[in-house]
Design an enzyme around this catalytic site. Sequence first.
Site, PDB file in Angstrom:
ATOM      1  N   ASP A   1       9.256  -1.432   2.870  1.00  0.00           N
ATOM      2  CA  ASP A   1       8.660  -2.771   2.712  1.00  0.00           C
ATOM      3  C   ASP A   1       9.733  -3.847   2.530  1.00  0.00           C
ATOM      4  OD1 ASP A   1       5.991  -2.090   2.980  1.00  0.00           O
ATOM      5  OD2 ASP A   1       5.672  -1.810   0.821  1.00  0.00           O
TER       6      ASP A   1
ATOM      7  N   LYS B   1       1.001   3.153  -3.708  1.00  0.00           N
ATOM      8  CA  LYS B   1       2.456   3.274  -3.514  1.00  0.00           C
ATOM      9  C   LYS B   1       3.192   3.829  -4.737  1.00  0.00           C
ATOM     10  CE  LYS B   1       2.523  -0.094   0.108  1.00  0.00           C
ATOM     11  NZ  LYS B   1       2.971  -1.334   0.686  1.00  0.00           N
TER      12      LYS B   1
END
Length: 268
Positions: A102, A66
Site C-alpha cells: 500500500d 490487514k
Amino acid sequence: MPDRYAVIGNPVSHSKSPWIHAQFAHACAQDIEYGRIEAPLDGFAAAVDVFRASGGRGANVTVPFKQEAFRYCASVSERAGEARAVNTLVLDGDAPWGDNTDGIGLLRDLEFNLGFVLKGRSVLVMGAGGAAQGVVPSLRAAGPDRLVVANRTVDKAHALAARFEGTIGCGYADLAGESFDLVVNATSAGLTGELPPLPPARRLFARGALAYDMVYGRDTPFLALARAAQVRSSDGAGMLVEQAAESFLVWRGVRPATRPVLDALRKG
Ligand code: NDP
C-alpha cells in the site's frame, strides 16, 4: 491449471482487484486466475486456511483484515513489519509470508502519476486503520516537513504516530486552524457516504494542496469538500493499480505497466 490468487475482505464484492490482475496477467502472459473471497468478520484465518489448502498461491487482503493478516503470517517483509499490516499474502511456501504494497502504491501514484513532490511538504493522514498503517512509513520516508495522523478514535492516532519519530497523532478537533499541502483520507468513511469531522475546509487545505481519497470508483463527501474548497483532488484508483502491480511483482517476478490499466479503469 492456472495458479490461483484472490482478494480477501468484507465487503469485497466492489473490489476491482480481479479485473486489474486479469489485465496484468494478459499483458505479462502469466497463467493465473484471481477471484474474490468474502470472509466472515470473525473468520479471516479460517478462510485463508481453506484457500491455501485448496492450492491458493497468494492473496490480497483488504478492509478490515490487514492487521489480522499481519498476525496470521509466520514472517513478513520489512515494510509490512514497519506497517504492522499485510495486504499481500504469499501462500506457496512452507508457511504464510506477508508483504505490504500500500505504501509504495500510494507513493508511486502521488509522485509519478500525479506529480506531487512530498519532500518538504506538510501532510495530513486521516485514519489509523490498516490502510493508514500501510502508508505512514512510506510517506515519512519520502521526507515531508510535517506528518500528522488524525483519527476518530484518538488513541489509535497517538499509537500509530508514536511508532514513527517526528510524526504527530491527534483527533480531528485538534486540526482547527491547521493547513496542509496534502490531505490523505485513509478512512473508510467514504464507503458509507460519511466525512471525518474536519474543521472548516478553507483552512485545512494550503494553497495548491492536493486532496487524496483512498476510496476509489465513487464520489465521496471528502472529494466534494475538496471541490468546494477549489483544490485539486484524486480518488484512490491510481494507488489501487500501483499496489496491485507491486503485489503482482511479488508473486510473479514481473512488474506490469500500470498506465494502460489505470486509463482503462478510469474510463469504466
Ligand atoms: P480499517 O477498517 O482498518 O480502518 C478504518 C478507518 O476509518 C479507521 O481509522 C476508522 O476510525 C476510520 N473511520 C471509519 N468510518 C469513519 C467515519 N465515519 N468518520 C471518521 N473515521 C472513520 O480500514 P482500512 O484502513 O483497511 O481501509 C480504509 C479505506 O481505505 C477503505 O475504504 C479502503 O477501501 C481504502 N483503501 C484503498 C486502497 C487503494 O489502493 N486505493 C488501499 C487500501 C485501503 P476508528 O479507528 O475511529 O474506527
